[in-house]
Design a protein around this motif. Structure first.
Motif, mmCIF file in Angstrom:
data_model
loop_
_atom_site.group_PDB
_atom_site.id
_atom_site.type_symbol
_atom_site.label_atom_id
_atom_site.label_comp_id
_atom_site.label_asym_id
_atom_site.label_seq_id
_atom_site.Cartn_x
_atom_site.Cartn_y
_atom_site.Cartn_z
ATOM 1 N N GLU A 85 0.802 -1.258 0.040
ATOM 2 C CA GLU A 85 0.030 -0.099 -0.121
ATOM 3 C C GLU A 85 0.927 1.326 -0.112
ATOM 4 O O GLU A 85 0.686 2.128 -0.540
ATOM 5 N N GLU A 86 2.060 1.402 0.802
ATOM 6 C CA GLU A 86 2.763 2.189 0.732
ATOM 7 C C GLU A 86 3.535 2.413 -0.493
ATOM 8 O O GLU A 86 3.650 3.936 -1.084
ATOM 9 N N ILE A 87 3.980 1.642 -1.291
ATOM 10 C CA ILE A 87 4.520 1.589 -2.677
ATOM 11 C C ILE A 87 3.341 1.941 -3.531
ATOM 12 O O ILE A 87 3.638 2.987 -4.354
ATOM 13 N N LEU A 88 2.188 1.692 -3.500
ATOM 14 C CA LEU A 88 1.046 1.951 -4.238
ATOM 15 C C LEU A 88 0.725 3.450 -4.268
ATOM 16 O O LEU A 88 0.708 4.206 -5.179
ATOM 17 N N GLY A 89 0.798 4.052 -2.880
ATOM 18 C CA GLY A 89 0.492 5.251 -2.726
ATOM 19 C C GLY A 89 1.620 6.365 -3.162
ATOM 20 O O GLY A 89 1.521 7.383 -3.953
ATOM 21 N N ALA A 90 3.109 6.051 -3.176
ATOM 22 C CA ALA A 90 4.141 6.524 -3.594
ATOM 23 C C ALA A 90 3.944 6.500 -5.327
ATOM 24 O O ALA A 90 4.029 7.627 -5.988
ATOM 25 N N ALA A 91 3.339 5.743 -5.918
ATOM 26 C CA ALA A 91 3.290 5.526 -7.290
ATOM 27 C C ALA A 91 2.314 6.644 -7.740
ATOM 28 O O ALA A 91 2.179 7.198 -8.846
ATOM 29 N N HIS A 92 1.173 6.514 -6.942
ATOM 30 C CA HIS A 92 -0.125 7.182 -7.482
ATOM 31 C C HIS A 92 0.243 8.681 -7.335
ATOM 32 O O HIS A 92 0.198 9.504 -8.268
ATOM 33 N N ALA A 93 1.120 9.366 -6.099
ATOM 34 C CA ALA A 93 1.380 10.456 -5.876
ATOM 35 C C ALA A 93 2.288 11.049 -6.899
ATOM 36 O O ALA A 93 2.397 11.903 -7.758
ATOM 37 N N GLY A 94 3.246 10.023 -7.494
ATOM 38 C CA GLY A 94 4.234 10.435 -8.376
ATOM 39 C C GLY A 94 3.430 10.476 -9.871
ATOM 40 O O GLY A 94 3.876 11.502 -10.471
#
Length: 146
Positions: free
Chosen positions: A50-59
């Motif tokens: 989920e943390e990685i998904l959040g970083a990807a979505h923000a990017g």
């Protein structure tokens, strides 16, 4: 232009007591640890999907907005974006039920209405927003700073 971006995971052990490592082809993550404690408890020594998904979505959102601004004749001095991805209980399992995106931007010469229009368009058009369309709630709070 289509390009496959690759990541891999190595896991050993049971679900709750096992341990995994996440790697990306760029090396941004290289055998980075994750497991039950970093996903469901507050262990900060590892990451989680989920943390990685959040970083990807923000990017993705940030870059989409930068391109939208450029297309409209503006250039951001800065855009800072955060994502909060919520993993909620769903029967015997879990689901992502909310993603909250917040961005602050400094963009010379733009007015609030145009900024909000471009930010909303960037959220709707970003490839990760499209891929995550099954998430019941994806919100964006966009703040224009001077």
């Amino acid at each position: 232009m289509a390009a496959d971006k690759r990541a891999s995971v190595h896991w050993e052990g049971a679900g709750k007591t096992g341990k995994g490592q996440i790697s990306t082809e760029t090396g941004a993550l290289k055998s980075y640890p994750y497991g039950f404690k970093s996903r469901f408890e507050d262990d900060r020594t590892g990451t989680n999907p989920e943390e990685i998904l959040g970083a990807a979505h923000a990017g993705c959102l940030t870059m989409a907005l930068a391109f939208a601004l450029e297309g409209a004749g503006f250039t951001a001095t800065r855009i800072d974006t955060q994502a909060a991805v919520r993993l909620a209980k769903d029967g015997p399992g879990f689901k992502i039920d909310r993603i909250q995106l917040e961005l602050e931007a400094v963009i010379p010469g733009i007015d609030e209405a145009k900024f909000q229009e471009l930010a909303a368009g960037a959220k709707a058009g970003c490839p990760l927003s499209k891929a995550l369309a099954s998430v019941p709630e994806i919100t964006l709070k966009a703040t224009l700073k001077s």
